[in-house]
Design an enzyme around this catalytic site. Structure first.
Site, short mmCIF file in Angstrom:
data_model
loop_
_atom_site.label_atom_id
_atom_site.label_comp_id
_atom_site.label_asym_id
_atom_site.label_seq_id
_atom_site.Cartn_x
_atom_site.Cartn_y
_atom_site.Cartn_z
N PRO A 90 0.81 -1.22 0.00
CG PRO A 90 -0.93 -1.60 1.49
CD PRO A 90 0.37 -2.18 1.01
CB CYS A 91 1.37 3.67 -2.58
SG CYS A 91 -0.21 4.02 -3.40
CD GLN A 92 -3.49 3.48 0.32
OE1 GLN A 92 -2.47 2.84 0.52
NE2 GLN A 92 -4.60 2.94 -0.15
CB SER A 95 -0.05 8.28 -2.49
OG SER A 95 -0.77 8.89 -3.53
#
Length: 332
Positions: A90-92, A95
């Site tokens: 997951p890149c949140q 990001s």
């Protein structure tokens, strides 16, 4: 001698076998589908979002398991005997669309990906993320783990619109080869980039039946109206109608709002280069997020094809062969 047999077996394994892969943090399957299209055999996948796993299992013959990354053991991964582990943690936390706060916990999943790869000790791995991970405090920790485990690393940022995808979406790829050289694959990945950005019309022609569409901006300082004669901006997990109060931005592709509409959920999946036969199910809110999180299929296929090209070039064959010739001389 015995070592000659080992050398031949290793060469045949690389040159003649369809590589097998496990996909961690698989989502609905963009990375899996792209690598499958490139010539890989995906044998298992994992994600902890039930809605995404349900979609994945509607579209693939192999199984995606609903499992938290911390509940997956290296021993279980090894039981599938994969050549590759691929995945997009997951890149949140990195990001620009997220909070960019690495203390929120999701950045730790990058380190969990590294832990699993290093413990499973697969021949190869591929990790995908947003390009902002290059500015993170987490990436150097993961790189150190991979290097300590013996991986040669190639780091590259790719613009999806130069890799067969009608979308300006920059993504970071980290490719690891056990016992390999750093940046060994970089040149072969970069040499085939398109000369110009792919537009929606280039990829889909008149499929959408409109020349202009609305994409909700993060702020009204940015434009919201785009043309199909340009690449789409990054597909995010947000898709809203045109506000009645929307004011024309100087950069908008047209000033005539009667010619503009928002894209549908499935049209956004097409910009992510999912084929029209790919089956999506679930609420609009979930689907928008699932599609926005996905790796564009054609971008994944581009990376996968070039890894296979690297494995199958005479140069890599000779370099791999020479290592074993030198070992034979050493032990003769």
């Amino acid at each position: 001698m015995q070592l000659s047999i080992i050398r031949r077996i290793c060469l045949e394994r690389i040159m003649n076998k369809m590589p097998t892969a496990i996909d961690l943090f698989c989502g609905c399957g963009g990375l899996s589908l792209g690598f499958q299209k490139a010539g890989f055999k995906i044998i298992r996948a994992f994600d902890n979002w039930d809605k995404a796993v349900a979609i994945y299992n509607k579209n693939f013959n192999h199984k995606a398991e609903l499992k938290d990354a911390y509940d997956i053991t290296p021993k279980y991964l090894k039981s599938f005997n994969p050549d590759f582990i691929i995945g997009g943690p997951p890149c949140q936390d990195y990001s620009s669309a997220g909070k960019q706060d690495e203390t929120l916990g999701r950045a730790n999943l990058t380190l969990r990906f590294a832990e699993l790869v290093c413990a499973a000790h697969t021949d190869w791995f591929v990790m995908e993320n947003v390009d902002r991970i290059l500015k993170s405090e987490t990436l150097p920790k993961a790189l150190k783990m991979f290097k300590n485990a013996g991986y040669g690393l190639t780091q590259v940022v790719l613009d999806a619109s130069l890799c067969g995808t009608p979308q300006k979406r920059k993504r970071f790829f980290l490719i690891g080869e056990l016992g390999g050289r750093d940046n060994a694959i970089k040149k072969i990945i970069l040499k085939d980039l398109a000369a110009k950005n792919m537009t929606i019309r280039d990829y889909l022609g008149r499929e959408f039946g409109t020349d202009y569409y609305y994409r909700h901006p993060r702020s009204y300082a940015r434009r919201g109206i785009f043309s199909i004669d340009e690449p789409s901006p990054t597909v995010r997990g947000v898709n809203r109608p045109i506000p009645k109060t929307y004011k024309i931005h100087p950069g908008d592709a047209t000033k005539d709002l009667s010619k503009v509409r928002p894209l549908t959920t499935l049209e956004r999946a097409r910009i992510q280069t999912f084929p029209p036969t790919f089956q999506f199910e679930g609420s609009k809110t979930d689907l928008e997020q699932i599609i926005g999180n996905a790796v564009p299929v054609e971008l994944a296929a581009y990376v996968g094809k070039h890894i296979l090209a690297y494995l199958n070039t005479p140069k890599s064959y000779k370099e791999f062969d020479m290592e074993y010739i030198q070992l034979e001389l050493k032990f003769d």
